[in-house]
Design a protein around this motif. Structure first.
Motif, PDB file in Angstrom:
ATOM      1  N   THR A   4      -2.646   7.720  16.220  1.00  0.00           N
ATOM      2  CA  THR A   4      -2.069   7.676  14.880  1.00  0.00           C
ATOM      3  C   THR A   4      -2.993   6.871  13.987  1.00  0.00           C
ATOM      4  OG1 THR A   4       0.174   7.782  15.739  1.00  0.00           O
ATOM      5  CG2 THR A   4      -0.079   6.931  13.508  1.00  0.00           C
ATOM      6  N   ILE A   5      -3.296   7.412  12.792  1.00  0.00           N
ATOM      7  CA  ILE A   5      -4.090   6.690  11.812  1.00  0.00           C
ATOM      8  C   ILE A   5      -3.303   6.626  10.513  1.00  0.00           C
ATOM      9  CG2 ILE A   5      -6.272   7.413  12.862  1.00  0.00           C
ATOM     10  CD1 ILE A   5      -6.610   9.371  10.495  1.00  0.00           C
ATOM     11  N   PHE A   6      -3.655   5.709   9.643  1.00  0.00           N
ATOM     12  CA  PHE A   6      -3.019   5.578   8.343  1.00  0.00           C
ATOM     13  C   PHE A   6      -4.080   5.801   7.279  1.00  0.00           C
ATOM     14  CE2 PHE A   6      -0.400   3.282  11.280  1.00  0.00           C
ATOM     15  CZ  PHE A   6       0.884   3.601  10.888  1.00  0.00           C
ATOM     16  N   LEU A   7      -3.801   6.700   6.341  1.00  0.00           N
ATOM     17  CA  LEU A   7      -4.680   6.970   5.225  1.00  0.00           C
ATOM     18  C   LEU A   7      -4.000   6.467   3.958  1.00  0.00           C
ATOM     19  CD1 LEU A   7      -5.653  10.665   6.045  1.00  0.00           C
ATOM     20  CD2 LEU A   7      -6.955   8.603   6.572  1.00  0.00           C
ATOM     21  N   LEU A   8      -4.745   5.794   3.108  1.00  0.00           N
ATOM     22  CA  LEU A   8      -4.207   5.288   1.848  1.00  0.00           C
ATOM     23  C   LEU A   8      -4.621   6.243   0.740  1.00  0.00           C
ATOM     24  CD1 LEU A   8      -2.836   2.950   0.303  1.00  0.00           C
ATOM     25  CD2 LEU A   8      -5.089   1.901   0.130  1.00  0.00           C
ATOM     26  N   VAL A   9      -3.656   6.672  -0.080  1.00  0.00           N
ATOM     27  CA  VAL A   9      -3.926   7.595  -1.172  1.00  0.00           C
ATOM     28  C   VAL A   9      -3.660   6.889  -2.495  1.00  0.00           C
ATOM     29  CG1 VAL A   9      -3.228   9.767  -2.247  1.00  0.00           C
ATOM     30  CG2 VAL A   9      -3.300   9.576   0.242  1.00  0.00           C
ATOM     31  N   LYS A  10      -4.599   7.017  -3.409  1.00  0.00           N
ATOM     32  CA  LYS A  10      -4.422   6.448  -4.743  1.00  0.00           C
ATOM     33  C   LYS A  10      -4.084   7.588  -5.692  1.00  0.00           C
ATOM     34  CE  LYS A  10      -7.018   4.015  -8.333  1.00  0.00           C
ATOM     35  NZ  LYS A  10      -8.336   3.416  -8.659  1.00  0.00           N
ATOM     36  N   ALA A  11      -3.030   7.422  -6.493  1.00  0.00           N
ATOM     37  CA  ALA A  11      -2.630   8.440  -7.451  1.00  0.00           C
ATOM     38  C   ALA A  11      -2.389   7.790  -8.802  1.00  0.00           C
ATOM     39  CB  ALA A  11      -1.361   9.145  -6.981  1.00  0.00           C
ATOM     40  N   LYS A  12      -3.066   8.286  -9.807  1.00  0.00           N
ATOM     41  CA  LYS A  12      -2.819   7.828 -11.181  1.00  0.00           C
ATOM     42  C   LYS A  12      -1.818   8.807 -11.777  1.00  0.00           C
ATOM     43  CE  LYS A  12      -5.162   6.664 -15.465  1.00  0.00           C
ATOM     44  NZ  LYS A  12      -6.475   6.558 -16.131  1.00  0.00           N
ATOM     45  N   ALA A  23       9.905   7.196 -10.560  1.00  0.00           N
ATOM     46  CA  ALA A  23       8.743   8.066 -10.355  1.00  0.00           C
ATOM     47  C   ALA A  23       8.255   7.979  -8.914  1.00  0.00           C
ATOM     48  CB  ALA A  23       7.621   7.683 -11.319  1.00  0.00           C
ATOM     49  N   ILE A  24       8.205   6.782  -8.380  1.00  0.00           N
ATOM     50  CA  ILE A  24       7.780   6.591  -6.985  1.00  0.00           C
ATOM     51  C   ILE A  24       8.739   7.305  -6.042  1.00  0.00           C
ATOM     52  CG2 ILE A  24       7.501   4.883  -5.145  1.00  0.00           C
ATOM     53  CD1 ILE A  24       6.524   2.931  -7.372  1.00  0.00           C
ATOM     54  N   ALA A  25      10.029   7.141  -6.263  1.00  0.00           N
ATOM     55  CA  ALA A  25      11.026   7.771  -5.402  1.00  0.00           C
ATOM     56  C   ALA A  25      10.893   9.292  -5.431  1.00  0.00           C
ATOM     57  CB  ALA A  25      12.430   7.355  -5.833  1.00  0.00           C
ATOM     58  N   GLU A  26      10.659   9.852  -6.604  1.00  0.00           N
ATOM     59  CA  GLU A  26      10.507  11.304  -6.706  1.00  0.00           C
ATOM     60  C   GLU A  26       9.258  11.778  -5.965  1.00  0.00           C
ATOM     61  OE1 GLU A  26       9.677  14.547 -10.142  1.00  0.00           O
ATOM     62  OE2 GLU A  26      11.389  13.208 -10.453  1.00  0.00           O
ATOM     63  N   LEU A  27       8.162  11.070  -6.148  1.00  0.00           N
ATOM     64  CA  LEU A  27       6.932  11.452  -5.451  1.00  0.00           C
ATOM     65  C   LEU A  27       7.089  11.357  -3.938  1.00  0.00           C
ATOM     66  CD1 LEU A  27       4.140   9.864  -7.655  1.00  0.00           C
ATOM     67  CD2 LEU A  27       4.576  12.287  -7.279  1.00  0.00           C
ATOM     68  N   GLN A  28       7.774  10.339  -3.476  1.00  0.00           N
ATOM     69  CA  GLN A  28       7.948  10.153  -2.030  1.00  0.00           C
ATOM     70  C   GLN A  28       8.827  11.228  -1.404  1.00  0.00           C
ATOM     71  OE1 GLN A  28       7.462   5.364  -1.417  1.00  0.00           O
ATOM     72  NE2 GLN A  28       9.493   6.111  -1.702  1.00  0.00           N
ATOM     73  N   THR A  29       9.724  11.821  -2.176  1.00  0.00           N
ATOM     74  CA  THR A  29      10.656  12.779  -1.596  1.00  0.00           C
ATOM     75  C   THR A  29      10.369  14.234  -1.951  1.00  0.00           C
ATOM     76  OG1 THR A  29      12.180  12.493  -3.461  1.00  0.00           O
ATOM     77  CG2 THR A  29      12.543  11.108  -1.505  1.00  0.00           C
ATOM     78  N   LYS A  30       9.651  14.479  -3.053  1.00  0.00           N
ATOM     79  CA  LYS A  30       9.481  15.860  -3.511  1.00  0.00           C
ATOM     80  C   LYS A  30       8.037  16.339  -3.599  1.00  0.00           C
ATOM     81  CE  LYS A  30      13.852  15.784  -5.896  1.00  0.00           C
ATOM     82  NZ  LYS A  30      14.576  15.899  -7.124  1.00  0.00           N
ATOM     83  N   ILE A  49       4.931   7.707   3.991  1.00  0.00           N
ATOM     84  CA  ILE A  49       5.671   6.507   4.378  1.00  0.00           C
ATOM     85  C   ILE A  49       6.284   5.916   3.119  1.00  0.00           C
ATOM     86  CG2 ILE A  49       5.496   4.193   5.383  1.00  0.00           C
ATOM     87  CD1 ILE A  49       3.099   5.320   7.019  1.00  0.00           C
ATOM     88  N   GLY A  50       7.587   5.839   3.083  1.00  0.00           N
ATOM     89  CA  GLY A  50       8.291   5.364   1.899  1.00  0.00           C
ATOM     90  C   GLY A  50       8.021   3.910   1.593  1.00  0.00           C
TER      91      GLY A  50
END
Length: 55
Positions: A4-12, A23-30, A49-50
């Motif tokens: 298992t690895i973890f990748l960090l994603v940056k989103a503007k 906005a965070i909640a919507e992105l995490q679920t949809k 990962i929430g």
């Protein structure tokens, strides 16, 4: 080898929400995303990962 690895994603983002937590909640679920396999690495499973943000 399987691991298992973890990748960090940056989103503007730009949002019409007044509260960034919404906005965070919507992105995490949809959000629909794709992390593809490569010649030497087969992606078996992905999961967002929430974040536990406070409102």
């Amino acid at each position: 080898m399987e691991d298992t690895i973890f990748l960090l994603v940056k989103a503007k983002i730009k949002t019409s929400y007044q509260n960034i937590h919404d906005a965070i909640a919507e992105l995490q679920t949809k959000t629909v995303y794709h992390i593809g396999s490569t010649r030497n690495v087969k992606v078996l499973e992905t999961k967002i990962i929430g974040l536990n943000t406070k409102k």
